[in-house]
Motif scaffolding. Structure first.
Motif, PDB file in Angstrom:
ATOM      1  N   ALA A 171     -11.675  11.087  40.030  1.00  0.00           N
ATOM      2  CA  ALA A 171     -11.107   9.736  40.110  1.00  0.00           C
ATOM      3  C   ALA A 171     -10.258   9.645  41.369  1.00  0.00           C
ATOM      4  O   ALA A 171      -9.385  10.500  41.586  1.00  0.00           O
ATOM      5  N   GLY A 172     -10.512   8.623  42.177  1.00  0.00           N
ATOM      6  CA  GLY A 172      -9.750   8.452  43.410  1.00  0.00           C
ATOM      7  C   GLY A 172      -9.905   9.609  44.361  1.00  0.00           C
ATOM      8  O   GLY A 172      -8.972   9.911  45.135  1.00  0.00           O
ATOM      9  N   GLY A 173     -11.032  10.313  44.300  1.00  0.00           N
ATOM     10  CA  GLY A 173     -11.277  11.446  45.175  1.00  0.00           C
ATOM     11  C   GLY A 173     -10.670  12.746  44.695  1.00  0.00           C
ATOM     12  O   GLY A 173     -10.755  13.762  45.393  1.00  0.00           O
ATOM     13  N   VAL A 174     -10.080  12.738  43.520  1.00  0.00           N
ATOM     14  CA  VAL A 174      -9.411  13.924  42.984  1.00  0.00           C
ATOM     15  C   VAL A 174     -10.149  14.392  41.733  1.00  0.00           C
ATOM     16  O   VAL A 174     -10.500  13.594  40.857  1.00  0.00           O
ATOM     17  N   LYS A 175     -10.367  15.715  41.640  1.00  0.00           N
ATOM     18  CA  LYS A 175     -11.051  16.284  40.485  1.00  0.00           C
ATOM     19  C   LYS A 175     -10.108  16.329  39.288  1.00  0.00           C
ATOM     20  O   LYS A 175      -8.972  16.791  39.389  1.00  0.00           O
ATOM     21  N   LYS A 176     -10.562  15.850  38.129  1.00  0.00           N
ATOM     22  CA  LYS A 176      -9.754  15.800  36.920  1.00  0.00           C
ATOM     23  C   LYS A 176      -9.983  17.028  36.032  1.00  0.00           C
ATOM     24  O   LYS A 176      -9.041  17.632  35.529  1.00  0.00           O
ATOM     25  N   PHE A 177     -11.244  17.386  35.804  1.00  0.00           N
ATOM     26  CA  PHE A 177     -11.526  18.568  34.989  1.00  0.00           C
ATOM     27  C   PHE A 177     -12.957  18.998  35.228  1.00  0.00           C
ATOM     28  O   PHE A 177     -13.778  18.247  35.774  1.00  0.00           O
ATOM     29  N   GLN A 178     -13.284  20.219  34.782  1.00  0.00           N
ATOM     30  CA  GLN A 178     -14.646  20.752  34.776  1.00  0.00           C
ATOM     31  C   GLN A 178     -14.769  21.680  33.581  1.00  0.00           C
ATOM     32  O   GLN A 178     -13.903  22.521  33.341  1.00  0.00           O
ATOM     33  N   VAL A 202     -20.589   6.160  36.597  1.00  0.00           N
ATOM     34  CA  VAL A 202     -19.566   5.591  37.474  1.00  0.00           C
ATOM     35  C   VAL A 202     -18.941   4.406  36.746  1.00  0.00           C
ATOM     36  O   VAL A 202     -19.648   3.477  36.334  1.00  0.00           O
ATOM     37  N   GLY A 203     -17.611   4.418  36.590  1.00  0.00           N
ATOM     38  CA  GLY A 203     -16.920   3.331  35.908  1.00  0.00           C
ATOM     39  C   GLY A 203     -15.763   2.785  36.718  1.00  0.00           C
ATOM     40  O   GLY A 203     -15.200   3.464  37.588  1.00  0.00           O
ATOM     41  N   ASP A 204     -15.409   1.554  36.435  1.00  0.00           N
ATOM     42  CA  ASP A 204     -14.251   0.900  37.064  1.00  0.00           C
ATOM     43  C   ASP A 204     -14.329   0.975  38.585  1.00  0.00           C
ATOM     44  O   ASP A 204     -13.399   1.437  39.258  1.00  0.00           O
ATOM     45  N   ILE A 205     -15.423   0.519  39.144  1.00  0.00           N
ATOM     46  CA  ILE A 205     -15.593   0.567  40.589  1.00  0.00           C
ATOM     47  C   ILE A 205     -14.537  -0.293  41.272  1.00  0.00           C
ATOM     48  O   ILE A 205     -14.184  -1.374  40.792  1.00  0.00           O
ATOM     49  N   PHE A 206     -13.987   0.218  42.367  1.00  0.00           N
ATOM     50  CA  PHE A 206     -12.949  -0.437  43.174  1.00  0.00           C
ATOM     51  C   PHE A 206     -11.649  -0.636  42.383  1.00  0.00           C
ATOM     52  O   PHE A 206     -10.887  -1.552  42.662  1.00  0.00           O
ATOM     53  N   TYR A 207     -11.391   0.234  41.402  1.00  0.00           N
ATOM     54  CA  TYR A 207     -10.171   0.080  40.604  1.00  0.00           C
ATOM     55  C   TYR A 207      -8.918   0.309  41.447  1.00  0.00           C
ATOM     56  O   TYR A 207      -7.862  -0.280  41.180  1.00  0.00           O
ATOM     57  N   ALA A 218     -16.688   8.558  44.474  1.00  0.00           N
ATOM     58  CA  ALA A 218     -15.546   9.102  43.746  1.00  0.00           C
ATOM     59  C   ALA A 218     -14.220   8.627  44.315  1.00  0.00           C
ATOM     60  O   ALA A 218     -13.200   8.647  43.608  1.00  0.00           O
ATOM     61  N   ALA A 219     -14.197   8.176  45.578  1.00  0.00           N
ATOM     62  CA  ALA A 219     -12.949   7.713  46.189  1.00  0.00           C
ATOM     63  C   ALA A 219     -12.524   6.353  45.676  1.00  0.00           C
ATOM     64  O   ALA A 219     -11.337   6.006  45.756  1.00  0.00           O
ATOM     65  N   VAL A 220     -13.469   5.551  45.134  1.00  0.00           N
ATOM     66  CA  VAL A 220     -13.135   4.184  44.724  1.00  0.00           C
ATOM     67  C   VAL A 220     -13.482   3.911  43.267  1.00  0.00           C
ATOM     68  O   VAL A 220     -13.487   2.759  42.829  1.00  0.00           O
ATOM     69  N   ALA A 221     -13.782   4.941  42.468  1.00  0.00           N
ATOM     70  CA  ALA A 221     -14.177   4.723  41.076  1.00  0.00           C
ATOM     71  C   ALA A 221     -13.898   5.976  40.261  1.00  0.00           C
ATOM     72  O   ALA A 221     -13.545   7.042  40.794  1.00  0.00           O
ATOM     73  N   HIS A 222     -14.061   5.837  38.946  1.00  0.00           N
ATOM     74  CA  HIS A 222     -14.027   6.986  38.043  1.00  0.00           C
ATOM     75  C   HIS A 222     -15.451   7.503  37.881  1.00  0.00           C
ATOM     76  O   HIS A 222     -16.353   6.739  37.503  1.00  0.00           O
ATOM     77  N   VAL A 223     -15.655   8.789  38.153  1.00  0.00           N
ATOM     78  CA  VAL A 223     -16.996   9.371  38.141  1.00  0.00           C
ATOM     79  C   VAL A 223     -17.020  10.570  37.206  1.00  0.00           C
ATOM     80  O   VAL A 223     -16.114  11.423  37.235  1.00  0.00           O
TER      81      VAL A 223
END
Length: 656
Positions: free
Chosen positions: A126-133, A146-151, A104-109
């Motif tokens: 995304a980037g280690g931060v929770k977006k929603f639940q 997992v998308g956009d790895i190493f974005y 989660a620190a390097v991709a969108h999960v």
């Protein structure tokens, strides 16, 4: 002095991700291992654009409770260990609590999980931060996308290989996991196309058939062994089914694929000298007490530390040896082996009888004229020998006289006078020195007038350009040829020399794309693993240049319709070895691959010594003069050794 401060949580997560997440295959490995730990019986892996765009792993495991989702994406949060004592009794594949946080620190999960198959939870990071639940509906289990790895770390992208290479890395790791867990049904799909599907019925041989092909699975032998500490089970290939690298050896410890050189060597020791420098196909599943294994020595957990590694190595060697012995006993040829010793004794007794065969050379023996390359017409061999004998006696008398004069002049200083012309070749100055100087000064630019349009060449350079001088055959002994030129003795290994000529011929035909082909009435079918199949599909144009007319038949299979005529022996075996050489090669450019294939084909085509006639030996010497490197074969083995008169004098310690 720089001020010390605590790193932010986001930065520490990215640093941890650098240790665990190296490429898309690392993401697949961590997610599939988590699914196995969740008691899943079916796992499906889907990747898009070799995982660089998207990776999806879905399982039917136990799922994650809604109030546990946040904890699952925190560093060092896990349900698999409770205290420090559990570190020495680890029975799960994942336990460090770094996988989801690092990803989660390097991709969108995005995660969709359910514990009962009725209600589910969907969350995004995304980037280690929770977006929603939010609440959602789903079958029991977990699906992580997992998308956009190493974005957010673009510097990491430049260390990734080509999309094809990254896909092969994913295929390899999924294959290893499938072999370690035949009780789990694993499916791998790339861009909507299924690459691997295992039934999950616990049949290891069936999984081998799905991964390496049915024909390989038919030649696998079962190995079983145990002692108080270890239980060993697996499959190893027959001694005649080999590959050119260790990549087909899978060692699984408590369901975890590991890399261990000593255990791999123990497996090879079980084959003895039957492999001939190659490697088998093997799957070894080892069950051990977790107290004997330390899996916490590397972030990716591929390297482990064993307490009783030597005992386990002996167990593996004995198990493989017993499996091969059982196979030999099952063979009908094995029944003939008890008579082998008696046959050898009879032959030895026959050889020891006196006057069985008179192998002495006749007194009037002489080489045929065709066996000797005479540059200056036909000369009577007997008269020539007498003349050489007289010259040898006169030379010996002269040397004795010179030696006596040298002993008398003991007070003379021991130095070399460069102004004195010498007869031998031990000194720089010779009789022809002045003539060589004249020839050099007559060439441009010394001569003036014309510019040096071509490189300066002397007689010595021209001789080197021809590589090997015209040799006069003296004879052959035990597969070696003896020849002479200018008083120098040449020793030739006929196998290495023939390999050099064969290599030059094959390489020339490959580079000119002039391969004569032998068609087949029915095409030959070659099965491959998913990994090898994906690599070979891109090499079909190169295979055609090699003279192998192959086409994609689907289901990890290639059909061969024709093969080059320079392939000797059993076609199926030779083609398989050629393809293995191509797969194991690290060369990327086509020319290097052509040289590699030509060298391998030459080695296979010329593998033993033969008795050459005089005409054949003379022809071999003649052809070597135009070889690309007559002194070595393509593998670097010495083919020609030159002994000058000076070397022979030193060898016999003359003049001392």
């Amino acid at each position: 002095m720089a001020k010390i401060h605590e790193l932010s949580e986001n930065l520490t997560n990215q640093i941890a991700a650098g240790e665990v997440i190296e490429r898309p295959a690392s993401v697949v490995k961590e997610l599939v291992e988590n699914a196995i730990d969740a008691q899943a019986s079916r796992i499906r892996v889907e990747v898009q654009h070799s995982g660089l765009k998207q990776i999806s792993v879905q399982d039917n495991g136990s799922g994650i409770a809604p109030d546990q989702v946040d904890l699952a994406f925190m560093r060092h949060a896990t349900s698999k260990i409770q205290d420090e004592h559990d570190l020495f009794n680890i029975a799960t594949l994942g336990f460090r609590g770094e996988a989801l946080a690092s990803i989660a620190a390097v991709a969108h999960v995005e995660i969709l999980t359910s514990t009962d198959g009725q209600t589910a939870t969907r969350a995004a990071f995304a980037g280690g931060v929770k977006k929603f639940q939010e609440d959602a509906g789903s079958a029991k289990g977990t699906k992580i996308t997992v998308g956009d790895i190493f974005y957010n770390t673009p510097a990491r992208l430049k260390y990734l290989k080509s999309p094809k290479t990254e896909l092969l890395k994913i295929v390899d790791i999924v294959n290893r996991i499938a072999l370690g867990h035949p009780e789990i049904s694993l499916t791998l799909a790339s861009d909507g196309k299924v690459l691997l599907r295992t039934p999950g019925n616990g049949n290891l041989k069936q999984d081998v058939a799905n991964i390496y092909g049915r024909k390989v699975a038919e030649k696998m032998l079962t190995v079983e062994n145990e002692d108080p500490d270890f239980t060993l089970y697996g499959l190893v290939s027959e001694a005649n089914l080999t590959r050119s690298s260790r990549n087909f050896i899978s060692i699984l410890l408590n369901g975890r694929y590991i890399k261990n050189y000593q255990l791999s060597s123990a497996l090879l020791d079980g084959y003895g000298n039957k492999l001939g420098g190659k490697y088998p196909i093997a799957v070894l599943a080892i069950e051990a007490d977790p107290l004997l294994v330390d899996v916490n020595v590397h972030p990716t957990k591929e390297e482990v530390r064993l307490s009783k590694e030597k005992e386990l190595s002996r167990l593996i060697t004995s198990a493989v040896t017993e499996a091969l012995m059982d196979e030999d006993e099952a063979s009908p040829l094995f029944q003939l082996t008890p008579f082998k010793d008696k046959t050898q004794l009879d032959q030895l007794e026959f050889n020891l009888k006196p006057n069985v065969v008179d192998t002495r050379r006749r007194d009037d023996f002489q080489l045929e004229v065709s066996q000797v390359a005479e540059p200056e017409g036909k000369t009577d061999i007997t008269n020539k020998k007498e003349t050489e004998s007289k010259e040898t006696k006169e030379t010996a008398e002269k040397k004795e006289n010179k030696q006596e004069e040298k002993e008398e002049k003991t007070s003379a200083p021991e130095y070399v006078d460069l102004n004195q012309v010498r007869e031998d070749d031990q000194y720089v100055l010779t009789k022809s020195w002045g003539q060589h100087v004249k020839e050099q000064t007559a060439l441009p630019p010394f001569a003036g007038g014309e510019e040096a349009a071509s490189p300066v060449t002397s007689k010595a350079d021209q001789l080197l350009r021809q590589h090997l001088p015209a040799l006069r055959l003296l004879g052959q002994m035990g597969g070696y040829l003896l020849a002479e030129h200018g008083g120098d003795l040449y020793l030739l290994d006929q196998v290495a020399a023939r390999r050099r000529l064969e290599y030059d011929q094959i390489l020339a035909s490959l580079e000119k794309d002039e391969n004569y082909q032998q068609g087949l009435l029915e095409p030959l079918v070659f099965d491959f693993s998913v990994y090898d199949y994906q690599k070979l599909k891109d090499q079909l144009p190169l295979l055609r240049q090699l003279g192998l007319e192959m086409e994609d038949f689907g289901q990890n299979t290639l059909l061969m319709h024709s093969y080059p005529t320079w392939l000797k022996g059993e076609v199926t075996v030779q083609v398989r070895e050629l393809l293995d050489q191509l797969l194991s090669s690290r060369e990327n450019d086509g020319k290097s691959l052509l040289k590699l294939v030509a060298a391998k084909a030459a080695e296979s085509n010329v593998s033993r010594r033969v008795n050459l006639t005089g005409a054949e030996a003379a022809d071999l010497l003649l052809r070597l003069q135009t070889a690309s490197d007559p002194y070595r074969d393509a593998s670097g083995q010495v083919a020609v050794v030159r002994l000058s008169q000076n070397d022979l004098s030193k060898l016999f310690k003359k003049g001392k």
